[in-house]
Design an enzyme around this catalytic site. Structure first.
Site, PDB file in Angstrom:
ATOM      1  N   THR A  23       1.773   0.853  -2.655  1.00 34.10           N
ATOM      2  CA  THR A  23       1.796   1.496  -1.335  1.00 34.10           C
ATOM      3  C   THR A  23       0.454   2.142  -0.999  1.00 34.10           C
ATOM      4  O   THR A  23       0.115   2.293   0.174  1.00 34.10           O
ATOM      5  CB  THR A  23       2.910   2.582  -1.309  1.00 34.10           C
ATOM      6  OG1 THR A  23       4.124   1.996  -1.768  1.00 34.10           O
ATOM      7  CG2 THR A  23       3.152   3.114   0.092  1.00 34.10           C
ATOM      8  N   HIS A  67      -1.965   0.470   1.417  1.00 33.75           N
ATOM      9  CA  HIS A  67      -1.458   0.535   2.798  1.00 33.75           C
ATOM     10  C   HIS A  67      -1.712   1.913   3.411  1.00 33.75           C
ATOM     11  O   HIS A  67      -2.097   2.012   4.580  1.00 33.75           O
ATOM     12  CB  HIS A  67       0.040   0.212   2.841  1.00 33.75           C
ATOM     13  CG  HIS A  67       0.364  -1.198   2.444  1.00 33.75           C
ATOM     14  ND1 HIS A  67       0.017  -2.279   3.232  1.00 33.75           N
ATOM     15  CD2 HIS A  67       0.981  -1.709   1.356  1.00 33.75           C
ATOM     16  CE1 HIS A  67       0.411  -3.386   2.633  1.00 33.75           C
ATOM     17  NE2 HIS A  67       0.997  -3.067   1.489  1.00 33.75           N
TER      18      HIS A  67
HETATM   19 ZN   LIG Z   1       4.609   4.253  -5.815  1.00 35.27          ZN
END
Ligand SMILES: [Zn+2]
Ligand SMILES: [Zn+2]
Length: 349
Positions: free
Chosen positions: A40, A43
């Site tokens: 993540t 991002h």
């Molecule tokens: Zn994570």
């Protein structure tokens, strides 16, 4: 303190930042040992969730971490937390007072994003741990036993997500399992499923990470051959697989999961596809395929740590690279390009 400060999409540097010395009653101040790069994070750094993760700039990301407590808030102290405690963390911290939090579903806190009501999500909307120090509520921390290494413990956040994903599939000992996607989450799910007594584990992926899945004991299927559903059915006498984990995050993968599941099977989903897939609804209804979404890791961090501490799961093959915080940019590049077989990349502040 030195910290990775994000000033806008893809604008970041390791620089001086104020140490977060003011503690709420439930908080502790932690000296960070290790923070792993999560899928993540690129991002968040690239600005793919504008105004949401992070809500504003400047911001310090980082949410897969371990640390040593150096100071305690008043309530944390009366709850038994003390300087010197070794800890690892999860990102979610519910308000503790809403209906979902009271039911233990703090990952679905009804006060999400309201810091004034006590909600936090470290490294996403609350400052995180790509820094020498991080301030965190004890609600988001798990104690690490003496003698267990803090680097491995920093993987408890993603490992507990993998554990939650497997539990939500209702895998029973001996059941075959299909893992769609061999990124870090898919690979951790393979290790967890082995520990929980899965029968055959079929992994769908490609390249070096599919080879790694095979070396961890999975039966590999290369999705590039375009025969995933046929291959799964070929391996299972045409029946499909009772427990399916979607860890790839594409519309095509989720559709394939629904077709490769056995009658009455469960598809447990952590991948988030960019576009909504076209799903085989006749099959889903008439064969009672259940699709469950999984958000993060509610109530699984202690158990994930127990799998590590008791030797049921060995993450050594997945921890591939280490960089000091000053070289964060290089670490991120290695992670994003999967250079030299990179899977989990550790940052040491
Ligand atoms: Zn994570
Ligand atoms: Zn809540």
């Amino acid at each position: 303190m030195r910290a990775l400060v994000l000033r806008g999409p893809r604008q970041f540097a390791v620089e001086d930042a104020p140490t977060p010395l003011e503690l709420e009653p439930d908080d502790v101040l932690c000296r960070v040992d290790t923070t792993f790069i999560c899928g993540t994070d690129p991002h968040i750094i690239n600005g793919d969730f504008p105004g949401f993760w992070p809500p504003s700039f400047p911001f310090i990301p980082g949410h897969e971490w371990s640390a040593v407590v150096v100071e305690t808030g008043t309530r944390a102290r009366s709850l038994g937390w003390a300087a010197g405690d070794r800890v690892c963390a999860i990102s979610h911290c519910g308000c503790g007072a809403c209906r979902n939090c009271l039911r233990g579903r703090y990952n679905l806190c009804l006060n999400y994003g309201h810091a004034d009501r006590g909600h936090r999500q470290y490294g996403h909307i609350t400052p995180g741990a790509y820094a020498e120090y991080v301030r965190a509520s004890v609600k988001s921390l798990v104690r690490v036993p003496d003698g267990f290494d803090l680097e491995t413990a920093a993987c408890v956040d993603p490992l507990s997500i993998a554990l939650y994903t497997v539990k939500r599939s209702r895998l029973q000992p001996g059941d075959d399992l299909l893992v769609m996607g061999t990124g870090p989450q898919g690979l951790m799910a393979i290790l967890v499923a082995k520990a929980l007594g899965a029968g055959r584990i079929i992994a769908v992926g490609s390249g070096a990470r599919l080879d790694l899945a095979r070396s961890l004991g999975a039966i590999p299927i290369d999705y590039r051959a375009g025969r995933v559903v046929e291959d799964v059915r070929g391996l299972t006498d045409g029946l499909g697989v009772p427990a399916v984990l979607e860890c790839a995050g594409t519309a095509a993968a989720l559709r394939a999961c629904c077709l490769a599941a056995a009658k009455g099977g469960v598809v447990s989903v952590i991948g988030i596809p960019h576009e909504d897939p076209t799903l085989p609804m006749k099959r889903i209804v008439l064969d009672e395929i259940e699709i469950v979404g999984d958000r993060a890791n509610p109530n699984t961090a202690e158990d994930a740590l127990a799998l590590l501490v008791n030797g049921r799961v060995d993450l050594t093959p997945l921890i591939t690279h280490r960089f000091p915080l000053a070289q964060f940019a290089r670490g991120l590049e290695v992670f994003e390009r999967r250079e030299d077989g990179a899977v989990k990349v550790a940052i040491n502040p």
